[in-house]
Design an enzyme around this catalytic site. Structure first.
Site, PDB file in Angstrom:
ATOM      1  N   LYS A 107       0.869  -1.177   0.000  1.00 46.95           N
ATOM      2  CA  LYS A 107       0.000   0.000   0.000  1.00 46.95           C
ATOM      3  C   LYS A 107       0.897   1.216   0.000  1.00 46.95           C
ATOM      4  O   LYS A 107       2.036   1.163   0.472  1.00 46.95           O
ATOM      5  CB  LYS A 107      -0.884   0.010   1.248  1.00 46.95           C
ATOM      6  CG  LYS A 107      -2.189   0.729   1.041  1.00 46.95           C
ATOM      7  CD  LYS A 107      -3.169  -0.152   0.293  1.00 46.95           C
ATOM      8  CE  LYS A 107      -4.481   0.545   0.035  1.00 46.95           C
ATOM      9  NZ  LYS A 107      -5.491  -0.384  -0.472  1.00 46.95           N
TER      10      LYS A 107
HETATM   11  P1  NAD Z   1     -12.756   7.411  -2.913  1.00 47.41           P
HETATM   12  O1  NAD Z   1     -11.752   8.433  -2.583  1.00 47.41           O
HETATM   13  O2  NAD Z   1     -13.166   7.224  -4.325  1.00 47.41           O
HETATM   14  O3  NAD Z   1     -14.076   7.657  -2.045  1.00 47.41           O
HETATM   15  C1  NAD Z   1     -14.044   7.790  -0.648  1.00 47.41           C
HETATM   16  C2  NAD Z   1     -15.426   8.235  -0.199  1.00 47.41           C
HETATM   17  O4  NAD Z   1     -15.477   8.241   1.228  1.00 47.41           O
HETATM   18  C3  NAD Z   1     -15.798   9.646  -0.662  1.00 47.41           C
HETATM   19  O5  NAD Z   1     -17.146   9.670  -1.072  1.00 47.41           O
HETATM   20  C4  NAD Z   1     -15.621  10.472   0.614  1.00 47.41           C
HETATM   21  O6  NAD Z   1     -16.449  11.608   0.621  1.00 47.41           O
HETATM   22  C5  NAD Z   1     -16.064   9.467   1.643  1.00 47.41           C
HETATM   23  N1  NAD Z   1     -15.643   9.792   2.994  1.00 47.41           N
HETATM   24  C6  NAD Z   1     -14.429  10.191   3.416  1.00 47.41           C
HETATM   25  N2  NAD Z   1     -14.474  10.438   4.738  1.00 47.41           N
HETATM   26  C7  NAD Z   1     -15.742  10.178   5.131  1.00 47.41           C
HETATM   27  C8  NAD Z   1     -16.401  10.234   6.378  1.00 47.41           C
HETATM   28  N3  NAD Z   1     -15.775  10.617   7.484  1.00 47.41           N
HETATM   29  N4  NAD Z   1     -17.721   9.887   6.418  1.00 47.41           N
HETATM   30  C9  NAD Z   1     -18.383   9.497   5.314  1.00 47.41           C
HETATM   31  N5  NAD Z   1     -17.794   9.423   4.109  1.00 47.41           N
HETATM   32  C10 NAD Z   1     -16.491   9.761   4.033  1.00 47.41           C
HETATM   33  O7  NAD Z   1     -12.186   6.037  -2.291  1.00 47.41           O
HETATM   34  P2  NAD Z   1     -12.531   4.551  -2.737  1.00 47.41           P
HETATM   35  O8  NAD Z   1     -11.537   4.125  -3.730  1.00 47.41           O
HETATM   36  O9  NAD Z   1     -13.983   4.443  -3.014  1.00 47.41           O
HETATM   37  O10 NAD Z   1     -12.181   3.771  -1.386  1.00 47.41           O
HETATM   38  C11 NAD Z   1     -13.087   3.691  -0.301  1.00 47.41           C
HETATM   39  C12 NAD Z   1     -12.685   2.550   0.608  1.00 47.41           C
HETATM   40  O11 NAD Z   1     -12.657   1.334  -0.133  1.00 47.41           O
HETATM   41  C13 NAD Z   1     -11.295   2.683   1.225  1.00 47.41           C
HETATM   42  O12 NAD Z   1     -11.314   2.064   2.505  1.00 47.41           O
HETATM   43  C14 NAD Z   1     -10.426   1.865   0.304  1.00 47.41           C
HETATM   44  O13 NAD Z   1      -9.241   1.411   0.922  1.00 47.41           O
HETATM   45  C15 NAD Z   1     -11.381   0.730  -0.016  1.00 47.41           C
HETATM   46  N6  NAD Z   1     -11.076  -0.009  -1.253  1.00 47.41           N
HETATM   47  C16 NAD Z   1     -11.011   0.628  -2.458  1.00 47.41           C
HETATM   48  C17 NAD Z   1     -10.763  -0.103  -3.615  1.00 47.41           C
HETATM   49  C18 NAD Z   1     -10.753   0.525  -4.971  1.00 47.41           C
HETATM   50  O14 NAD Z   1     -10.711  -0.218  -5.963  1.00 47.41           O
HETATM   51  N7  NAD Z   1     -10.831   1.822  -5.104  1.00 47.41           N
HETATM   52  C19 NAD Z   1     -10.558  -1.488  -3.521  1.00 47.41           C
HETATM   53  C20 NAD Z   1     -10.644  -2.104  -2.289  1.00 47.41           C
HETATM   54  C21 NAD Z   1     -10.916  -1.353  -1.159  1.00 47.41           C
END
Ligand code: NAD
Length: 419
Positions: A107
């Site tokens: 990561k």
């Molecule tokens: P992103 O940046 O696209 O979206 C994050 C979202 O979370 C945004 O809508 C933001 O406004 C919201 N957010 C942030 N702080 C917040 C809070 N305090 N309360 C409510 N909402 C809040 O990120 P993403 O890629 O969608 O990733 C989200 C999660 O999924 C993370 O934990 C990431 O590690 C995990 N993840 C992502 C992927 C991927 O393919 N992108 C894969 C596996 C896991």
């Protein structure tokens, strides 16, 4: 104490302790499995638009290289520190092993609020971060992907920066790229689709009619919005959504395609509707059939776990549930079916793996093949998890992580300790 110590790494370590006890792993073998192989810390100076210079701290943690290159996302967020990145790398290792990918976990991240920099500054920061990482990454060493705060555009800048230094285009250095730059069809949707696929499967197993079943989603970025879209498409009713700006609630069901369009142009759900505004603190405990935390880690503590009113907890985010909450959920197994993060959001890295394979072969697949293979891998891992949980009377999280830890342990054992 290690350099990684902090709330998120300590959580990953405590989770690992539970698994190690269950698997009866000798104590002198545990550090070798848990502690990352390598951690890189860099300073990324950039010129701000006003001519000043700002320096951002960046990290990359590679957990183990036993099964192949490391693989993992890059996060741009103010919360990023070495411990958070290390914990996410450890979870990636168990996840990749659980679903059978030839990767260790990694990561990376930069401590920055991506909303606070201009597009030009974001490009400078992305390129400088990748340039600092060049000695440590490679298509057969460590392959990056998007995570919170990064997206296809950032991956394209990473790939371009790496390629310019190599003197040739190296698309396989990152995944989650735009399709126009060597990305795969279905990667953008992969994580959310995987979450939705597993949630639907569990609802069907529980005998809950998909039509009109209710969904609540916390986080409306890549994972949350794609999961909401897919569940909406399948006839479920998304009744509440939250992001960092607030929450929306409509018992009749939100118009998810319209909300996705709004969030794509405005960067958040803010300004979509004043009538539907809701208290974000109440979102996780709303009554619903499926709850999808898809934002930050550690949002479900013991108190929230006791108050959850969902039938299925589909963990889109990494590490949303702390170990104390797991103990509460263990007692509520008949009420709340947990699909743990290491499985639930694994669709993202599965399709990243497909992208890497396609880039290496320069042979690209149709989207329905990507989806079919993604669901096949998730289903196989889901069945293994459920069978293991039943056999040993352990939680789904313990079963899923144990399968991952066992595979990494077996590979380390057969390879032996060098030199
Ligand atoms: P992103 O940046 O696209 O979206 C994050 C979202 O979370 C945004 O809508 C933001 O406004 C919201 N957010 C942030 N702080 C917040 C809070 N305090 N309360 C409510 N909402 C809040 O990120 P993403 O890629 O969608 O990733 C989200 C999660 O999924 C993370 O934990 C990431 O590690 C995990 N993840 C992502 C992927 C991927 O393919 N992108 C894969 C596996 C896991």
């Amino acid at each position: 104490m290690t350099v990684y110590s902090g709330p998120v790494f300590d959580m990953a370590a405590r989770q690992f302790g539970v698994i190690a006890d269950y698997l009866e792993i000798p104590h002198d073998e545990r550090d070798r499995l848990l502690l990352p192989k390598r951690a890189i810390t860099v300073s990324c100076p950039i010129h701000r638009d006003d001519g000043s210079v700002a320096v951002f701290e960046g990290y990359r943690v590679q957990h183990h290289l036993t099964l192949g290159p490391t693989k993992g996302g890059t996060r741009f967020a103010p919360s990023v520190d070495l411990g958070e990145v290390a914990a996410l790398a450890v979870w990636m290792s168990w996840k990749c092993a659980l679903v059978g990918l030839p990767y260790g976990g990694a990561k990376g991240g930069v401590c920055v609020d991506p909303m606070s920099v201009s597009k030009r500054e974001l490009q400078s920061l992305s390129r400088r971060y990748m340039q600092e990482m060049i000695p440590f990454v490679g298509p057969h060493t460590d392959v990056m992907a998007p995570d919170m705060g990064t997206n296809e555009q950032v991956m394209a800048w990473f790939m371009d920066t790496y390629s310019m230094y190599q003197g040739q285009t190296v698309t396989e250095i990152v995944t989650g790229k735009p399709v126009s730059s060597g990305g795969t069809l279905g990667r953008r949707e992969a994580t959310g689709r995987g979450v939705a696929h597993l949630a639907r499967r569990v609802l069907a197993d529980l005998g809950i009619d998909l039509n009109g079943a209710t969904v609540v989603v916390q986080g409306f970025g890549n994972v949350g919005s794609q999961a909401a879209l897919e569940l909406h498409r399948c006839g479920l009713k998304v009744i509440a959504v939250a992001d960092h700006t607030g929450a929306l609630h409509d018992p009749a069901g939100l118009d998810i395609p319209a909300l996705v369009k709004h969030a794509a142009t405005r960067g958040s759900i803010a300004g979509y509707s004043s009538q539907l505004q809701f208290d974000p603190a109440e979102v996780l405990t709303l009554p619903c059939d499926v709850l999808v935390p898809a934002a930050m880690e550690r949002v479900i503590d013991a108190d929230v776990a006791a108050r959850l009113r969902c039938r299925v907890l589909a963990e889109g985010a990494n590490g949303p549930t702390v170990p104390e909450a797991d103990r509460v959920l263990d007692r509520r197994q008949d009420e709340v079916f947990v699909i743990p993060d290491v499985l639930c959001n694994a669709g993202g890295v599965v399709v990243s793996y497909f992208e890497w394979v396609q880039d290496l072969q320069q042979l690209f697949w149709e989207e329905d093949e990507v989806m079919r293979r993604e669901y096949q891998i998730l289903d196989r891992a889901f069945e293994a998890m459920v069978a293991r949980a039943r056999r040993d009377n352990v939680s789904h999280r313990t079963a899923a992580m144990a399968i991952g830890v066992e595979k990494v342990r077996a590979a380390k054992t057969t390879r032996g300790l060098f030199p």
